[in-house]
Design a protein around this motif. Structure first.
Motif, PDB file in Angstrom:
ATOM      1  N   GLU A 555      36.797  36.961  50.663  1.00  0.00           N
ATOM      2  CA  GLU A 555      37.457  38.160  51.169  1.00  0.00           C
ATOM      3  C   GLU A 555      38.937  37.880  51.415  1.00  0.00           C
ATOM      4  O   GLU A 555      39.313  36.777  51.815  1.00  0.00           O
ATOM      5  N   TYR A 556      39.754  38.881  51.176  1.00  0.00           N
ATOM      6  CA  TYR A 556      41.194  38.744  51.406  1.00  0.00           C
ATOM      7  C   TYR A 556      41.516  39.064  52.859  1.00  0.00           C
ATOM      8  O   TYR A 556      41.099  40.097  53.384  1.00  0.00           O
ATOM      9  N   ASP A 557      42.239  38.159  53.513  1.00  0.00           N
ATOM     10  CA  ASP A 557      42.658  38.350  54.900  1.00  0.00           C
ATOM     11  C   ASP A 557      44.176  38.393  54.936  1.00  0.00           C
ATOM     12  O   ASP A 557      44.847  37.371  54.754  1.00  0.00           O
ATOM     13  N   ASP A 597      51.058  36.355  45.667  1.00  0.00           N
ATOM     14  CA  ASP A 597      50.128  37.071  46.540  1.00  0.00           C
ATOM     15  C   ASP A 597      49.510  38.267  45.820  1.00  0.00           C
ATOM     16  O   ASP A 597      48.338  38.603  46.044  1.00  0.00           O
ATOM     17  N   ALA A 598      50.304  38.921  44.970  1.00  0.00           N
ATOM     18  CA  ALA A 598      49.746  40.011  44.165  1.00  0.00           C
ATOM     19  C   ALA A 598      48.677  39.477  43.220  1.00  0.00           C
ATOM     20  O   ALA A 598      47.613  40.094  43.040  1.00  0.00           O
ATOM     21  N   ALA A 599      48.932  38.317  42.620  1.00  0.00           N
ATOM     22  CA  ALA A 599      47.939  37.703  41.732  1.00  0.00           C
ATOM     23  C   ALA A 599      46.707  37.264  42.512  1.00  0.00           C
ATOM     24  O   ALA A 599      45.574  37.371  42.019  1.00  0.00           O
ATOM     25  N   LYS A 600      46.920  36.764  43.723  1.00  0.00           N
ATOM     26  CA  LYS A 600      45.791  36.331  44.549  1.00  0.00           C
ATOM     27  C   LYS A 600      44.867  37.498  44.871  1.00  0.00           C
ATOM     28  O   LYS A 600      43.636  37.373  44.770  1.00  0.00           O
ATOM     29  N   ILE A 601      45.449  38.646  45.243  1.00  0.00           N
ATOM     30  CA  ILE A 601      44.628  39.823  45.546  1.00  0.00           C
ATOM     31  C   ILE A 601      43.907  40.315  44.299  1.00  0.00           C
ATOM     32  O   ILE A 601      42.744  40.729  44.353  1.00  0.00           O
ATOM     33  N   SER A 602      44.583  40.245  43.152  1.00  0.00           N
ATOM     34  CA  SER A 602      44.023  40.808  41.924  1.00  0.00           C
ATOM     35  C   SER A 602      42.918  39.956  41.324  1.00  0.00           C
ATOM     36  O   SER A 602      41.947  40.498  40.775  1.00  0.00           O
ATOM     37  N   TYR A 603      43.032  38.624  41.428  1.00  0.00           N
ATOM     38  CA  TYR A 603      42.113  37.763  40.687  1.00  0.00           C
ATOM     39  C   TYR A 603      41.389  36.721  41.536  1.00  0.00           C
ATOM     40  O   TYR A 603      40.327  36.247  41.126  1.00  0.00           O
ATOM     41  N   ASN A 604      41.939  36.346  42.677  1.00  0.00           N
ATOM     42  CA  ASN A 604      41.356  35.247  43.453  1.00  0.00           C
ATOM     43  C   ASN A 604      40.683  35.704  44.739  1.00  0.00           C
ATOM     44  O   ASN A 604      40.285  34.871  45.553  1.00  0.00           O
ATOM     45  N   ALA A 605      40.574  36.992  44.960  1.00  0.00           N
ATOM     46  CA  ALA A 605      39.944  37.511  46.175  1.00  0.00           C
ATOM     47  C   ALA A 605      39.300  38.862  45.867  1.00  0.00           C
ATOM     48  O   ALA A 605      39.623  39.508  44.869  1.00  0.00           O
ATOM     49  N   ARG A 606      38.384  39.247  46.728  1.00  0.00           N
ATOM     50  CA  ARG A 606      37.813  40.584  46.601  1.00  0.00           C
ATOM     51  C   ARG A 606      38.883  41.632  46.878  1.00  0.00           C
ATOM     52  O   ARG A 606      39.859  41.371  47.592  1.00  0.00           O
ATOM     53  N   ARG A 607      38.676  42.791  46.318  1.00  0.00           N
ATOM     54  CA  ARG A 607      39.591  43.891  46.603  1.00  0.00           C
ATOM     55  C   ARG A 607      39.468  44.261  48.079  1.00  0.00           C
ATOM     56  O   ARG A 607      38.364  44.525  48.569  1.00  0.00           O
TER      57      ARG A 607
END
Length: 750
Positions: A555-557, A597-607
């Protein structure tokens, strides 16, 4: 009613969720290909169709423990019945609020419940949300809008076509997780048995266009950030707005720091004073920007209208003195008692952490001053490098302890819970980040030579080590470079390598299985049959694989990213007077950070599930604390080390305290003055809101004046009623007034 899951023996239905998702994605992708030039145009035009009969966005992960051969038959039967009842309970809750579902398996012990929201249900929730915002003052609505809210459409119309993706997801999420007393289904991961998580699916086409747009720009603008808000919600958008705002403001300490480093003197008083001014103006300007964004986005005061946390547990049920409703109540005195009970834990943890940092510092001092053996030039940096690499793990442990303490304190709303949690986390993070530099500046360099002299008088040998300010600069450089490199690696490089390794492992496994002519086990065969009974198309099966990959993501925090930026702000404002290129390191890092951080949200974490807010939360207070503390560190460091030729600091306690006192009072005066000036100048958003409020009041006055038969200006007291008629009648009376006659007789007698 909810769509029932397909059972063996029935004719295979179409995968409605996938059909809706695929059709909208295909339309969006086609629009992206037709767009020429800047990909941001596609994002800004929101090419994804919004006029749908049913919306497919959320997946509920239902996990249970698969039975093994060792389990007895009665226990298997009992556990099976318990699992079925829990699953049926979840489906019933969804159906009661009008949501539909489709279920597919994911492995032996997981079900993916795809949640469908009909247009009429979303319309109902949008209307309810608008009325709530209107009543609580979040939204300013004129009479026409108010009447439209009170008369929701009963048939399909275009009223939801302008609802943003983030608002749609937020409304559906609140419907799923909201308390039953407030119209929600009341489904919460961790509270409902076997419900592991609830997540919205990524919009792959949007993510690709978003990253391509930002990667080809030097700087993103407000329009780009509004697109992020429309897709991910205000909470995530506030972070990117803050990061962009902070990045732009770093231009001043970056440019000034480069000039001072190459053309000025070390420990420059001018630079130190400018950094204090910069930190004050930056924090006060962000407060103004924060309020402006809340008005632009229509979320002003939304933090005051939060719903009760599902985890909140009241001691008693009491009557609300305002609404008269029966609500759970938890005594604030009891909460304060729990806070005080947790205080020794916080202090104890801080002391243990401080002891560990001091020990690491001592080991480094040992290698620097005492050790004179093999590989000394390398070993003196090993403790600091290991400590920098351990910081993320230490931060995770501290956050876990802080979370347990905050849960114990039992806060009613998510905002208050998050505020107190982040304050605890900030204390631990500040210790891990700043204590080593503080020990070097205020203990090692000032008193190190005296310790060495005393030890040598007792015959203890020491290596030839020079104790001067170069070590302080080296330590700050190591922290800035190592910490930022580790952060980038853990957020971007490590997840990418992990995915590549997993893909490679799967390929190797397939090759080995093929060579060994591996046969599918009975369990795997049963699982394969289970997945095939739905008759899903090849495209639907690929879609399910993509969903499973998203479920496996963390999950993204957003608070983790806030913590990173606020701590970096501390390095710049507290210690850049030691090494003026600190601002340059932060500036370059943040340009990359905005995109990584944009890449992290898009590919490395749940929306992330969209959430509304009108502030960056507790982090604005932490910025103020750091800015205040910078007035102390800059003054004390400049007094200790400015102008010293041999690196020996000044140790006059009286003058040191005087410098700190003057600097702190100057900071407080500057902060008050800057806040006063900025508050006196209205922003464009404030003027727009005032105009709208005036228009709304004028509209209501016009309707009211028509009802009572007077002009609206007369209701405001601007024009007296029937002025011409009153003046004519009064002039005739004044000619015969007694006062007029007395004045005339007086003049005649004289």
């Amino acid at each position: 009613m909810a769509t029932s899951a397909q059972t063996p023996g029935n004719s295979p239905p179409s995968f409605k969720f996938h059909d809706i998702y695929a059709s909208t994605t295909q339309t969006y992708t086609s629009a992206s290909k037709e767009a020429s030039g800047d990909k941001s145009e596609v994002l800004n035009k929101s090419a994804r169709p919004k006029s749908l009969d049913t919306y497919a966005d959320f997946v509920l992960v239902f996990k249970y423990k698969a039975p093994t051969k060792k389990d007895s038959a009665p226990s298997k039967l009992e556990y099976e019945q318990k699992t079925i009842e829990a699953y049926q309970k979840v489906i019933t809750k969804l159906a009661r609020v009008g949501l539909q579902h489709e279920t597919r398996p994911s492995g032996h012990d997981t079900l993916l419940v795809f949640i469908l929201c009909p247009w009429a249900v979303l319309k109902r929730e949008a209307t309810r949300d608008s009325i709530h915002d209107w009543l609580t003052g979040v939204k300013v609505a004129d009479t026409a809008e108010a009447e439209q809210l009170l008369q929701p459409a009963k048939v399909r119309d275009e009223s939801l076509d302008n609802v943003t993706d983030s608002d749609r997801l937020r409304l559906i999420s609140e419907l799923i997780t909201g308390l039953p007393t407030e119209g929600g289904a009341g489904i919460h991961p961790g509270h409902d048995e076997f419900v592991d998580s609830i997540l919205p699916l990524h919009d792959k086409a949007f993510n690709m266009s978003w990253l391509k747009s930002w990667s080809t720009k030097w700087s993103v603008n407000h329009k780009d950030l509004t697109v992020v808000r429309d897709h991910f919600g205000e909470k995530v958008a506030y972070y990117f707005e803050f990061l962009q705002f902070y990045f732009q403001w770093l231009a001043f300490p970056t440019g000034l720091g480069v000039l001072v480093h190459y053309f000025g003197s070390t420990f420059s008083i001018f630079y130190g004073v400018c950094v204090i001014f910069w930190s004050v103006i930056f924090t006060e300007s962000w407060k103004r920007r924060e309020q402006e964004l809340a008005l632009w986005w229509g979320v002003h005061n939304v933090s005051k209208t939060e719903m009760r946390r599902p985890e909140f547990k009241g001691d008693t049920i009491e009557v609300d003195p305002v609404t008269g409703e029966m609500t759970p109540f938890f005594s604030p005195y009891k909460r304060w008692t729990r806070k005080l009970a947790g205080l020794p834990v916080i202090l104890g943890g801080a002391l243990v952490l401080a002891a560990v940092i001091t020990a690491v510092f001592g080991i480094e001092v040992f290698f620097t001053m005492y050790y004179d053996g093999y590989m000394k030039a390398v070993l003196i940096y090993v403790p600091m490098v290991l400590y920098s690499l351990a910081i993320p793990n230490v931060a995770a442990i501290c956050k876990s302890v802080a979370k347990q303490l905050t849960e114990y304190e039992n806060y009613e709303t998510s905002g208050s819970y998050e505020y107190h949690l982040m304050q605890k986390v900030f204390i631990f993070n500040a210790l891990t980040s700043y204590m080593s530099i503080l020990l070097t500046a205020y203990i090692y360099i000032p008193f190190g030579p005296q310790v060495i002299t005393t030890a040598q008088s007792y015959g203890l040998p020491f290596a030839k080590a020079t104790i001067d300010t170069d070590m302080l600069q080296s330590r700050l450089r190591a922290f800035m470079i190592t910490t930022q490199a580790v952060s980038f690696a853990t957020e971007t490089v490590v997840p990418w390598l992990t995915r590549r390794a997993m893909v490679g492992a799967v390929k190797v496994q397939k090759k080995v299985s093929h060579k060994l002519k591996h046969e599918i086990s009975s369990d795997e065969e049963d699982h394969a049959k289970t997945e095939c009974i739905y008759g899903d198309s090849a495209e639907a099966q690929k879609f399910l694989k993509r969903v499973k990959k998203q479920v496996d993501l963390p999950e993204y925090d957003v608070n983790e990213d806030y913590a990173e930026m606020v701590l970096q702000f501390g390095y710049v404002s507290l210690f850049s007077v030691i090494w003026p290129l600190t601002g340059l390191c932060a500036f370059l890092n943040n340009w990359v950070e905005l995109r990584s951080d944009a890449a992290k949200i898009s590919y490395n974490a749940r929306r992330p599930i969209p959430s509304r807010t009108d502030t960056i939360g507790p982090w604005i207070n932490n910025l103020n604390i750091i800015a205040w503390f910078s007035s102390l560190t800059n003054a004390s460091i400049l007094y200790l080390f400015h102008g010293t030729t041999d690196g020996t600091p000044r140790l006059g306690l009286g003058m040191l305290l005087l410098c700190i006192l003057v600097s702190e009072h100057g900071y407080l005066a500057l902060r008050s003055f800057a806040g006063l000036i900025l508050d006196s100048v209205p922003t464009e958003a404030e003027l727009d809101v005032r105009k709208k409020k005036y228009s709304v009041k004028s509209s209501w006055l016009s309707r009211l004046s028509s009802a009572i038969g007077v002009q609206s200006d007369e209701l405001l007291g601007r024009v007296s009623p029937n002025v011409s008629h009153v003046d004519a009648a009064l002039s005739a009376q004044l000619e015969n007034d007694l006062g007029v006659q007395i004045i005339r007789s007086g003049f005649k007698s004289n």
